[in-house]
Design a protein around this motif. Structure first.
Motif, PDB file in Angstrom:
ATOM      1  N   LYS A 281       0.820  -1.207   0.000  1.00  0.00           N
ATOM      2  CA  LYS A 281       0.000   0.000   0.000  1.00  0.00           C
ATOM      3  C   LYS A 281       0.860   1.265   0.000  1.00  0.00           C
ATOM      4  O   LYS A 281       0.362   2.361   0.204  1.00  0.00           O
ATOM      5  N   GLY A 282       2.129   1.100  -0.222  1.00  0.00           N
ATOM      6  CA  GLY A 282       3.048   2.231  -0.262  1.00  0.00           C
ATOM      7  C   GLY A 282       4.463   1.719  -0.259  1.00  0.00           C
ATOM      8  O   GLY A 282       4.723   0.564   0.131  1.00  0.00           O
ATOM      9  N   THR A 283       5.421   2.563  -0.682  1.00  0.00           N
ATOM     10  CA  THR A 283       6.803   2.112  -0.671  1.00  0.00           C
ATOM     11  C   THR A 283       7.412   2.150   0.728  1.00  0.00           C
ATOM     12  O   THR A 283       8.479   1.569   0.942  1.00  0.00           O
ATOM     13  N   GLY A 284       6.758   2.832   1.680  1.00  0.00           N
ATOM     14  CA  GLY A 284       7.226   2.771   3.068  1.00  0.00           C
ATOM     15  C   GLY A 284       7.185   1.348   3.589  1.00  0.00           C
ATOM     16  O   GLY A 284       8.214   0.800   4.037  1.00  0.00           O
TER      17      GLY A 284
ATOM     18  N   MET B  36      13.551  -3.762  -5.551  1.00  0.00           N
ATOM     19  CA  MET B  36      12.493  -2.836  -5.935  1.00  0.00           C
ATOM     20  C   MET B  36      13.101  -1.609  -6.604  1.00  0.00           C
ATOM     21  O   MET B  36      14.321  -1.403  -6.559  1.00  0.00           O
ATOM     22  N   CYS B  37      12.256  -0.819  -7.208  1.00  0.00           N
ATOM     23  CA  CYS B  37      12.656   0.468  -7.793  1.00  0.00           C
ATOM     24  C   CYS B  37      11.953   1.531  -6.961  1.00  0.00           C
ATOM     25  O   CYS B  37      10.735   1.499  -6.826  1.00  0.00           O
ATOM     26  N   ASP B  38      12.719   2.455  -6.392  1.00  0.00           N
ATOM     27  CA  ASP B  38      12.115   3.436  -5.497  1.00  0.00           C
ATOM     28  C   ASP B  38      12.806   4.780  -5.637  1.00  0.00           C
ATOM     29  O   ASP B  38      13.958   4.865  -6.073  1.00  0.00           O
ATOM     30  N   GLN B  39      12.110   5.824  -5.234  1.00  0.00           N
ATOM     31  CA  GLN B  39      12.614   7.182  -5.370  1.00  0.00           C
ATOM     32  C   GLN B  39      13.784   7.450  -4.421  1.00  0.00           C
ATOM     33  O   GLN B  39      13.846   6.905  -3.313  1.00  0.00           O
ATOM     34  N   THR B  40      14.680   8.335  -4.860  1.00  0.00           N
ATOM     35  CA  THR B  40      15.846   8.663  -4.037  1.00  0.00           C
ATOM     36  C   THR B  40      15.431   9.252  -2.690  1.00  0.00           C
ATOM     37  O   THR B  40      16.172   9.131  -1.714  1.00  0.00           O
ATOM     38  N   THR B  41      14.253   9.892  -2.632  1.00  0.00           N
ATOM     39  CA  THR B  41      13.786  10.447  -1.364  1.00  0.00           C
ATOM     40  C   THR B  41      13.556   9.362  -0.321  1.00  0.00           C
ATOM     41  O   THR B  41      13.521   9.648   0.873  1.00  0.00           O
ATOM     42  N   ASN B  42      13.403   8.114  -0.773  1.00  0.00           N
ATOM     43  CA  ASN B  42      13.163   7.013   0.154  1.00  0.00           C
ATOM     44  C   ASN B  42      14.363   6.089   0.289  1.00  0.00           C
ATOM     45  O   ASN B  42      14.409   5.272   1.208  1.00  0.00           O
ATOM     46  N   THR B  43      15.334   6.215  -0.614  1.00  0.00           N
ATOM     47  CA  THR B  43      16.440   5.243  -0.613  1.00  0.00           C
ATOM     48  C   THR B  43      17.813   5.817  -0.273  1.00  0.00           C
ATOM     49  O   THR B  43      18.696   5.082   0.162  1.00  0.00           O
ATOM     50  N   THR B  44      18.005   7.123  -0.485  1.00  0.00           N
ATOM     51  CA  THR B  44      19.348   7.686  -0.339  1.00  0.00           C
ATOM     52  C   THR B  44      19.961   7.419   1.027  1.00  0.00           C
ATOM     53  O   THR B  44      21.120   6.983   1.131  1.00  0.00           O
ATOM     54  N   SER B  45      19.204   7.673   2.088  1.00  0.00           N
ATOM     55  CA  SER B  45      19.763   7.469   3.440  1.00  0.00           C
ATOM     56  C   SER B  45      20.063   5.997   3.699  1.00  0.00           C
ATOM     57  O   SER B  45      21.063   5.661   4.345  1.00  0.00           O
ATOM     58  N   GLN B  46      19.215   5.111   3.172  1.00  0.00           N
ATOM     59  CA  GLN B  46      19.432   3.672   3.375  1.00  0.00           C
ATOM     60  C   GLN B  46      20.657   3.192   2.590  1.00  0.00           C
ATOM     61  O   GLN B  46      21.415   2.336   3.067  1.00  0.00           O
TER      62      GLN B  46
END
Length: 326
Positions: free
Chosen positions: A185-188, A202-212
């Motif tokens: 229900k979301g990439t979170g 997965m393919c996800d936006q940098t806003t969600n992956t950069t810190s990880q």
């Protein structure tokens, strides 16, 4: 009789206009709700919370973020389309606003007819990432691995019509290999399961992956832009890595229900421009691998034109892929 009727109609129109003007002058007099049509913790949610805080300061009124996830973003988008057109319910949506017409046969709203446009916000690169212990060491190995294990490999996305779904669809098409997809229900929530090893990539936006990525908690294989992302300078583009001309960026736009008075829309658009120039917003966006759009794109006209172009672009692609929902 005709003159009397015309006079009454004119009086009514003038009265309504005066009421709308008075409303616009007082706006905003209470809390504004910014609906995000995805789960909390995802990339669009991150953009929304940064934007809401900065716009609250510009409007001198609090904007709260409400997550209304489900159905690839259509539940939240539909809710705003049906909301009172008074400026107190607005929508932050991404590229899914342009793919929904092709994906949903019975879409309960029309992206081009049921909203007033406030402006574009940002265009976010995407990254192809995997769980930390996923065997492939680089993109070349990834392609070989998923082709050899296509019945075992799991690809996570945020549901039909989401940016991660679109990116995954194009990726599978590009490598000619369908994979088992796991919708969320979301990439979170999807990212949480990726971190926990329940899904493979997965393919996800940098806003969600950069810190990880920086923390070494997930593995990255490439970014989906033509050039490298300044926040991740060592990560190659997928084009560099071996997937020619592969490009997906996720744009975000701000909307209000159709019929929202123009003076109210203008106030929201002006607040958006102030927010995009905020030093904290710029720095946080940069930390997350993106940046605000140019101010001449943070306008109702620019968003309207961009949405139309994107609908025309993605509709044929999704139709050819045979991807749709009932």
């Amino acid at each position: 009789m005709r003159r009397s009727t015309a006079t009454r109609l004119l009086t009514l129109v003038l009265a309504l206009g005066a009421t709308a003007l008075a409303h616009a002058q007082d706006y905003p007099s209470k809390v504004i709700t910014m609906v995000v049509p995805f789960a909390a913790g995802g990339p669009t949610d991150t953009v929304a919370r940064l934007l809401a805080q900065a716009m609250s300061g510009a409007l001198k009124q609090q904007i709260i973020v409400e997550n209304v996830g489900g159905a690839g973003g259509t539940l939240g988008a539909g809710r705003v389309a049906r909301a009172a057109p008074d400026g107190y319910t607005i929508l932050l949506h991404h590229i899914g606003q342009s793919t929904a017409p092709a994906l949903y046969r019975k879409l309960p709203y029309d992206p081009l007819k049921d909203y007033e446009y406030i402006g574009l916000v940002t265009e976010v690169p995407m990254t192809l990432v995997a769980r930390k212990d996923f065997p492939p060491k680089d993109f070349k190995e990834l392609i070989a691995y998923v082709k050899a294990n296509k019945d075992k490999v799991t690809y996570a996305n945020a549901g039909l019509g989401s940016a991660s779904h679109l990116c995954g669809t194009l990726f599978m098409s590009a490598i000619g290999t369908p994979l088992t997809t796991v919708p969320y229900k979301g990439t979170g929530p999807a990212m949480n399961d990726l971190l926990g090893g329940q899904v493979d990539f997965m393919c996800d936006q940098t806003t969600n992956t950069t810190s990880q990525i920086r923390a070494g908690k997930i593995k990255v294989y490439g970014v989906t832009t033509k050039t490298r992302v300044p926040a991740l300078p060592d990560v190659p583009t997928l084009h560099e890595a071996g997937l020619p001309n592969f490009e997906v960026t996720v744009w975000h736009g701000l909307y209000a229900p159709k019929g929202t008075p123009k003076p109210v829309v203008d106030k929201l658009s002006a607040a958006l421009k102030v927010a995009l120039q905020d030093a904290t917003v710029k720095q946080r966006f940069a930390d997350l691998g993106t940046e605000p759009v140019a101010l001449d794109r943070a306008t109702p006209e620019a968003l309207r034109e961009h949405l139309k172009r994107e609908i025309d672009k993605w509709g044929p692609i999704l139709k050819q892929a045979g991807v749709y929902a009932d």
